[in-house]
Motif scaffolding. Structure first.
Motif, mmCIF file in Angstrom:
data_model
loop_
_atom_site.group_PDB
_atom_site.id
_atom_site.type_symbol
_atom_site.label_atom_id
_atom_site.label_comp_id
_atom_site.label_asym_id
_atom_site.label_seq_id
_atom_site.Cartn_x
_atom_site.Cartn_y
_atom_site.Cartn_z
ATOM 1 N N ASN B 126 -6.245 -1.648 2.142
ATOM 2 C CA ASN B 126 -5.584 -3.167 2.565
ATOM 3 C C ASN B 126 -5.017 -3.770 1.523
ATOM 4 O OD1 ASN B 126 -6.374 -2.518 5.089
ATOM 5 N ND2 ASN B 126 -8.387 -3.397 4.647
ATOM 6 N N ASN B 145 -1.585 6.035 9.730
ATOM 7 C CA ASN B 145 -1.175 4.949 9.909
ATOM 8 C C ASN B 145 -0.718 3.921 8.971
ATOM 9 O OD1 ASN B 145 -1.447 5.100 12.909
ATOM 10 N ND2 ASN B 145 -3.658 4.915 12.511
ATOM 11 N N ARG B 147 1.093 0.074 8.160
ATOM 12 C CA ARG B 147 1.818 -1.249 8.573
ATOM 13 C C ARG B 147 2.287 -2.061 7.269
ATOM 14 N NH1 ARG B 147 -1.768 -4.670 11.234
ATOM 15 N NH2 ARG B 147 -3.672 -3.264 10.916
ATOM 16 N N LYS B 149 4.089 -5.862 6.502
ATOM 17 C CA LYS B 149 4.585 -7.378 6.800
ATOM 18 C C LYS B 149 5.115 -7.981 5.513
ATOM 19 C CE LYS B 149 3.360 -11.718 9.147
ATOM 20 N NZ LYS B 149 2.674 -12.513 10.137
ATOM 21 N N LYS B 159 8.701 -6.568 9.665
ATOM 22 C CA LYS B 159 7.470 -5.636 10.133
ATOM 23 C C LYS B 159 7.714 -4.256 10.213
ATOM 24 C CE LYS B 159 5.339 -9.495 12.261
ATOM 25 N NZ LYS B 159 4.629 -9.921 13.761
ATOM 26 N N ASN B 161 5.947 -0.701 11.206
ATOM 27 C CA ASN B 161 4.993 0.142 11.568
ATOM 28 C C ASN B 161 5.256 1.746 12.001
ATOM 29 O OD1 ASN B 161 3.276 -2.101 12.471
ATOM 30 N ND2 ASN B 161 4.150 -2.061 14.251
ATOM 31 N N GLN B 163 3.522 5.832 12.031
ATOM 32 C CA GLN B 163 2.309 6.598 12.436
ATOM 33 C C GLN B 163 2.761 8.131 12.124
ATOM 34 O OE1 GLN B 163 0.281 5.903 16.343
ATOM 35 N NE2 GLN B 163 -0.866 7.882 16.380
ATOM 36 N N GLY B 173 7.946 5.713 13.999
ATOM 37 C CA GLY B 173 8.254 4.657 13.261
ATOM 38 C C GLY B 173 8.967 3.376 13.779
ATOM 39 N N ASN B 176 10.604 -4.136 12.644
ATOM 40 C CA ASN B 176 10.773 -5.354 13.421
ATOM 41 C C ASN B 176 11.576 -6.352 12.391
ATOM 42 O OD1 ASN B 176 9.369 -4.930 16.125
ATOM 43 N ND2 ASN B 176 8.178 -3.918 14.665
ATOM 44 N N GLN B 189 14.471 -4.912 17.008
ATOM 45 C CA GLN B 189 13.442 -3.753 16.822
ATOM 46 C C GLN B 189 14.294 -2.434 16.902
ATOM 47 O OE1 GLN B 189 11.272 -4.029 20.317
ATOM 48 N NE2 GLN B 189 9.424 -4.613 19.316
#
Lengths: 54, 337
Positions: B126, B145, B147, B149, B159, B161, B163, B173, B176, B189
Motif C-alpha cells: 500500500n 488486484n 487500485r 486513486k 480511480k 481498478n 483484476q 479493468g 473512473n 466509467q
C-alpha cells in the motif's frame, strides 16, 4: 346489478390468478413477506428504536 | 412703548418652535429603537425558514448512496480462519499479509449446499498519500488486484481498478473519472468488454438529492438506465433506487443514538423474480462493534469486531441460513491498522 356482478367476477378472477395459482402465489407470498418485514422494521425503528439505544 | 412691544414680540415664536420640535424627535428615536430587535428576530426566523437554493451541500457519490445501510446490513462475513497483518514501513508505505483457511461454497443445481475446502495467502503493498493512493494485492492462486486513486485537480479524481487472472478472458479493468461540483457530482466509467457508464447526482434541497445513471455493455449489446434518490437528516437516511434492469431497492437507516444505528432494506429483482428484505443493527461500543441482521429468507447473521489492544482486533462471524440449512462460522484476527 350487472355492474356489481361484473365487478365480483373481476375480483374472483384476480383472486384466482394471484392467490389460487400456485406459482403466482409463491412469488406473491415472498413479496408480501419482504414488504411486510420492510414496513414493520421501519415502524419499529421509528417508534421503538429508543428502547434499543444504549 | 411701541418699540418695546415690538421688541418683545419676536422672542416667543423661536423659543416655542424648539420646544415643539423636541418631543417629536425624541418620540421618533424611542419609536425607532424597539422595532429594530423585532425586525432582526423576524429576519433570523426568515433566514432559518428560507432555503438558499444557490448554496446547497454537495451530495454523496452516486455509488455510495446506500452506504449507511450497507455498513449495517452487509458486513464482511466469512467462514473459517482469517488472519490479517499490516506492517507500516513509513508514513506512506505499508505491507500487508493475509491468510484465509475455510470452505468455499460452490454453486450447484441441487438444493443441497456443496462446499470445497480452500485456503490462500495474499500479499499486499500500500502507498497512501493525500493525493495518490496505490493498493496492490497478489494471491497464491494467481490473481492480482490493483487500485489507484489520484486527485488530478481539486475537483477531479481518477480511480483505476484492475483484476488480473491467469485464466484467459477473465481479467477486468475499470477507469473512473469523478468530478465534484459545489452541489452535484458526476462520474464517467470506462471498462473492458466495451463497458461505458456515467452517473450524475444533484442536491435538490439541503436534505434531498436525486441522481441518474446510464450504462452500456458493448459486447453484450445491453444498455440500461437507473434513477436514485436519497433523503437524509440528522437522524435518518432513506434511499430509493430503480433501474431498467428490473431492480427496485429501498433502504432506511435510523440513528437511534450515538452508538446505535438500525437499518432496513428491500430489494426486488424483476428479472429473477427475487425479493428480499432485511433488518439489521449496528452497535458501536467502547471496545467492540457488533453488527447483525436477519432477512425475509430466514438468514440470520452477526459480526463482531473487538479491539483487544492498540492495533489488534478480534473477529467473530456467524451466519445461519435456515432455508438452505447452510451454517457458517468464522473467527480471525487483525494486527496492525
Amino acid at each position: 346489478m350487472a355492474a356489481a356482478a361484473a365487478a365480483v367476477e373481476k375480483v374472483k378472477a384476480l383472486w384466482d390468478s394471484q392467490v389460487n395459482d400456485e406459482e403466482a402465489w409463491a412469488f406473491n407470498y415472498k413479496l408480501m413477506k419482504a414488504g411486510g418485514l420492510f414496513v414493520a422494521s421501519i415502524f419499529v425503528m421509528r417508534n421503538f428504536g429508543d428502547l434499543m439505544a444504549i | 412703548m411701541g418699540s418695546a412691544a415690538s421688541a418683545a414680540a419676536p422672542p416667543p415664536p423661536p423659543t416655542a418652535q424648539p420646544h415643539m420640535a423636541a418631543p417629536p424627535y425624541g418620540a421618533g428615536l424611542a419609536g425607532i429603537l424597539p422595532p429594530k430587535p423585532d425586525g432582526e428576530e423576524e429576519g433570523k426566523k426568515k433566514e432559518v425558514e428560507k432555503v438558499d437554493y444557490l448554496n446547497l451541500p454537495c451530495p454523496v457519490p452516486f455509488e455510495e448512496i446506500q452506504r449507511e445501510a450497507l455498513m449495517s446490513l452487509k458486513p464482511e462475513l466469512f467462514e473459517g480462519l482469517r488472519f490479517d497483518f499490516t506492517k507500516g514501513l513509513n508514513q506512506k508505505f505499508s505491507l500487508s499479509h493475509s491468510v484465509f483457511m475455510g470452505s468455499l461454497e460452490v454453486p450447484s443445481q441441487s438444493t443441497e449446499t456443496i462446499k470445497v475446502p480452500t485456503s490462500h495467502y495474499e500479499f499486499g503493498a500500500n502507498f497512501i498519500d493525500p493525493k495518490l493512493i496505490l493498493v496492490g494485492r497478489v494471491m497464491t492462486d494467481g490473481r492480482l488486484n490493483a487500485r489507484v486513486k489520484c486527485d488530478l485537480t481539486d475537483d477531479l479524481t481518477l480511480k483505476i481498478n484492475a483484476q488480473l487472472t491467469h485464466e484467459p478472458h477473465y481479467s477486468q479493468g475499470m477507469f473512473n473519472f469523478d468530478y465534484k461540483g459545489t452541489d452535484y457530482r458526476a462520474q464517467f466509467q470506462i471498462g473492458n468488454n466495451a463497458f461505458y457508464g456515467a452517473n450524475y447526482i444533484q442536491s435538490v434541497t439541503p436534505n434531498l438529492s436525486m441522481g441518474t445513471e446510464i450504462f452500456w455493455l458493448g459486447h453484450q449489446r445491453k444498455s440500461g438506465i437507473g434513477f436514485a434518490s436519497r433523503y437524509n437528516s440528522d437522524k435518518m437516511v432513506g434511499t430509493l433506487q430503480v433501474a431498467s434492469t428490473g431492480i427496485v431497492a429501498l433502504s432506511y437507516v435510523q440513528k437511534v443514538s450515538e452508538k446505535v444505528s438500525l437499518a432496513s432494506d428491500f430489494m426486488y429483482n424483476h428479472m429473477s423474480r427475487d425479493v428480499t428484505s432485511s433488518f439489521g443493527y449496528d452497535y458501536m461500543l467502547r471496545q467492540c462493534r457488533l453488527r447483525g441482521k436477519f432477512d425475509s429468507n430466514g438468514v440470520v447473521a452477526a459480526y463482531l469486531e473487538e479491539r483487544l489492544n492498540m492495533g489488534v482486533n478480534f473477529l467473530l462471524s456467524a451466519e445461519i441460513d435456515h432455508s438452505k440449512k447452510n451454517y457458517k462460522f468464522g473467527f480471525g484476527m487483525t494486527v496492525g491498522e
